[in-house]
Motif scaffolding. Structure first.
Motif, PDB file in Angstrom:
ATOM      1  N   ILE A  37     -40.269   8.353 -58.647  1.00 32.89           N
ATOM      2  CA  ILE A  37     -41.481   9.171 -58.622  1.00 32.89           C
ATOM      3  C   ILE A  37     -42.594   8.436 -57.893  1.00 32.89           C
ATOM      4  O   ILE A  37     -43.312   9.014 -57.073  1.00 32.89           O
ATOM      5  CB  ILE A  37     -41.899   9.561 -60.059  1.00 32.89           C
ATOM      6  N   LYS A  38     -42.716   7.147 -58.166  1.00 36.87           N
ATOM      7  CA  LYS A  38     -43.734   6.339 -57.494  1.00 36.87           C
ATOM      8  C   LYS A  38     -43.451   6.237 -55.994  1.00 36.87           C
ATOM      9  O   LYS A  38     -44.360   6.377 -55.173  1.00 36.87           O
ATOM     10  CB  LYS A  38     -43.781   4.937 -58.111  1.00 36.87           C
ATOM     11  N   GLU A  39     -42.186   6.016 -55.633  1.00 35.68           N
ATOM     12  CA  GLU A  39     -41.802   5.934 -54.216  1.00 35.68           C
ATOM     13  C   GLU A  39     -42.124   7.232 -53.477  1.00 35.68           C
ATOM     14  O   GLU A  39     -42.505   7.208 -52.314  1.00 35.68           O
ATOM     15  CB  GLU A  39     -40.302   5.639 -54.081  1.00 35.68           C
ATOM     16  N   GLU A  40     -41.957   8.377 -54.156  1.00 40.06           N
ATOM     17  CA  GLU A  40     -42.193   9.693 -53.559  1.00 40.06           C
ATOM     18  C   GLU A  40     -43.663  10.104 -53.646  1.00 40.06           C
ATOM     19  O   GLU A  40     -44.048  11.147 -53.129  1.00 40.06           O
ATOM     20  CB  GLU A  40     -41.332  10.758 -54.251  1.00 40.06           C
ATOM     21  N   ASN A  41     -44.465   9.275 -54.339  1.00 41.57           N
ATOM     22  CA  ASN A  41     -45.893   9.551 -54.521  1.00 41.57           C
ATOM     23  C   ASN A  41     -46.108  10.936 -55.134  1.00 41.57           C
ATOM     24  O   ASN A  41     -46.944  11.717 -54.687  1.00 41.57           O
ATOM     25  CB  ASN A  41     -46.654   9.420 -53.196  1.00 41.57           C
ATOM     26  N   MET A  42     -45.323  11.218 -56.184  1.00 44.69           N
ATOM     27  CA  MET A  42     -45.381  12.521 -56.843  1.00 44.69           C
ATOM     28  C   MET A  42     -46.409  12.501 -57.969  1.00 44.69           C
ATOM     29  O   MET A  42     -46.624  11.466 -58.601  1.00 44.69           O
ATOM     30  CB  MET A  42     -44.004  12.885 -57.413  1.00 44.69           C
ATOM     31  N   ASP A  43     -47.024  13.652 -58.237  1.00 46.20           N
ATOM     32  CA  ASP A  43     -47.974  13.811 -59.329  1.00 46.20           C
ATOM     33  C   ASP A  43     -47.226  14.415 -60.508  1.00 46.20           C
ATOM     34  O   ASP A  43     -46.897  15.610 -60.491  1.00 46.20           O
ATOM     35  CB  ASP A  43     -49.128  14.703 -58.881  1.00 46.20           C
ATOM     36  N   VAL A  44     -46.929  13.583 -61.500  1.00 45.52           N
ATOM     37  CA  VAL A  44     -46.098  13.998 -62.627  1.00 45.52           C
ATOM     38  C   VAL A  44     -46.729  13.521 -63.932  1.00 45.52           C
ATOM     39  O   VAL A  44     -47.184  12.382 -64.029  1.00 45.52           O
ATOM     40  CB  VAL A  44     -44.678  13.392 -62.496  1.00 45.52           C
ATOM     41  N   HIS A  45     -46.774  14.411 -64.929  1.00 45.67           N
ATOM     42  CA  HIS A  45     -47.192  14.019 -66.271  1.00 45.67           C
ATOM     43  C   HIS A  45     -45.979  13.427 -66.981  1.00 45.67           C
ATOM     44  O   HIS A  45     -44.869  13.963 -66.867  1.00 45.67           O
ATOM     45  CB  HIS A  45     -47.685  15.227 -67.067  1.00 45.67           C
ATOM     46  N   VAL A  46     -46.197  12.343 -67.722  1.00 41.46           N
ATOM     47  CA  VAL A  46     -45.111  11.704 -68.457  1.00 41.46           C
ATOM     48  C   VAL A  46     -45.463  11.729 -69.942  1.00 41.46           C
ATOM     49  O   VAL A  46     -46.541  11.305 -70.344  1.00 41.46           O
ATOM     50  CB  VAL A  46     -44.904  10.248 -67.982  1.00 41.46           C
ATOM     51  N   ASP A  47     -44.556  12.233 -70.754  1.00 40.82           N
ATOM     52  CA  ASP A  47     -44.748  12.312 -72.199  1.00 40.82           C
ATOM     53  C   ASP A  47     -43.612  11.545 -72.867  1.00 40.82           C
ATOM     54  O   ASP A  47     -42.493  12.044 -72.968  1.00 40.82           O
ATOM     55  CB  ASP A  47     -44.760  13.771 -72.643  1.00 40.82           C
ATOM     56  N   LYS A  48     -43.924  10.320 -73.305  1.00 42.00           N
ATOM     57  CA  LYS A  48     -42.904   9.486 -73.950  1.00 42.00           C
ATOM     58  C   LYS A  48     -42.915   9.740 -75.448  1.00 42.00           C
ATOM     59  O   LYS A  48     -43.962   9.716 -76.080  1.00 42.00           O
ATOM     60  CB  LYS A  48     -43.167   8.011 -73.652  1.00 42.00           C
ATOM     61  N   THR A  49     -41.716   9.984 -75.989  1.00 40.36           N
ATOM     62  CA  THR A  49     -41.561  10.215 -77.418  1.00 40.36           C
ATOM     63  C   THR A  49     -40.525   9.235 -77.965  1.00 40.36           C
ATOM     64  O   THR A  49     -39.898   8.490 -77.200  1.00 40.36           O
ATOM     65  CB  THR A  49     -41.087  11.658 -77.702  1.00 40.36           C
ATOM     66  N   SER A  50     -40.322   9.269 -79.252  1.00 46.39           N
ATOM     67  CA  SER A  50     -39.324   8.391 -79.861  1.00 46.39           C
ATOM     68  C   SER A  50     -37.898   8.819 -79.498  1.00 46.39           C
ATOM     69  O   SER A  50     -36.966   8.025 -79.621  1.00 46.39           O
ATOM     70  CB  SER A  50     -39.489   8.373 -81.380  1.00 46.39           C
ATOM     71  N   LEU A  51     -37.730  10.056 -79.030  1.00 40.19           N
ATOM     72  CA  LEU A  51     -36.402  10.564 -78.677  1.00 40.19           C
ATOM     73  C   LEU A  51     -36.074  10.449 -77.197  1.00 40.19           C
ATOM     74  O   LEU A  51     -34.924  10.601 -76.801  1.00 40.19           O
ATOM     75  CB  LEU A  51     -36.275  12.030 -79.100  1.00 40.19           C
ATOM     76  N   GLY A  52     -37.095  10.227 -76.370  1.00 31.20           N
ATOM     77  CA  GLY A  52     -36.883  10.159 -74.930  1.00 31.20           C
ATOM     78  C   GLY A  52     -38.180  10.399 -74.200  1.00 31.20           C
ATOM     79  O   GLY A  52     -39.261  10.261 -74.763  1.00 31.20           O
ATOM     80  N   CYS A  53     -38.069  10.784 -72.954  1.00 32.50           N
ATOM     81  CA  CYS A  53     -39.247  10.921 -72.110  1.00 32.50           C
ATOM     82  C   CYS A  53     -39.186  12.213 -71.304  1.00 32.50           C
ATOM     83  O   CYS A  53     -38.206  12.475 -70.626  1.00 32.50           O
ATOM     84  CB  CYS A  53     -39.310   9.712 -71.172  1.00 32.50           C
ATOM     85  N   TRP A  54     -40.259  13.020 -71.410  1.00 33.10           N
ATOM     86  CA  TRP A  54     -40.385  14.241 -70.622  1.00 33.10           C
ATOM     87  C   TRP A  54     -41.179  13.947 -69.368  1.00 33.10           C
ATOM     88  O   TRP A  54     -42.214  13.272 -69.426  1.00 33.10           O
ATOM     89  CB  TRP A  54     -41.115  15.329 -71.414  1.00 33.10           C
ATOM     90  N   PHE A  55     -40.711  14.451 -68.259  1.00 39.21           N
ATOM     91  CA  PHE A  55     -41.421  14.373 -66.987  1.00 39.21           C
ATOM     92  C   PHE A  55     -41.760  15.807 -66.604  1.00 39.21           C
ATOM     93  O   PHE A  55     -40.870  16.652 -66.511  1.00 39.21           O
ATOM     94  CB  PHE A  55     -40.538  13.742 -65.904  1.00 39.21           C
ATOM     95  N   ILE A  56     -43.047  16.070 -66.402  1.00 39.45           N
ATOM     96  CA  ILE A  56     -43.509  17.424 -66.142  1.00 39.45           C
ATOM     97  C   ILE A  56     -44.311  17.434 -64.835  1.00 39.45           C
ATOM     98  O   ILE A  56     -45.277  16.682 -64.711  1.00 39.45           O
ATOM     99  CB  ILE A  56     -44.391  17.930 -67.303  1.00 39.45           C
TER     100      ILE A  56
END
Length: 64
Positions: A37-56
């Protein structure tokens, strides 16, 4: 069938590029996705939880 974690992370980043959310259950795939995501310079929200991580994908029309 063995699926590469790198391939899995790339596929999830492609989903983000197409406007879909993606979920990662493992730290390794999460870290790879964050790198891509950083390499692609994308604008993404990241929601880290105890079960995993959502990328929106961020809404391009969102007012800050």
């Amino acid at each position: 069938m063995v699926i590469s974690r790198r391939e899995m992370a790339r596929a999830k980043v492609e989903k983000l590029k197409n406007g879909f959310s993606a979920f990662s259950e493992t730290q390794e795939v999460t870290e790879l996705m964050e790198r891509y995501i950083k390499e692609e310079n994308m604008d993404v929200h990241v929601d880290k939880t105890s079960l995993g991580c959502w990328f929106i994908p961020a809404d391009k029309h969102e007012v800050h």
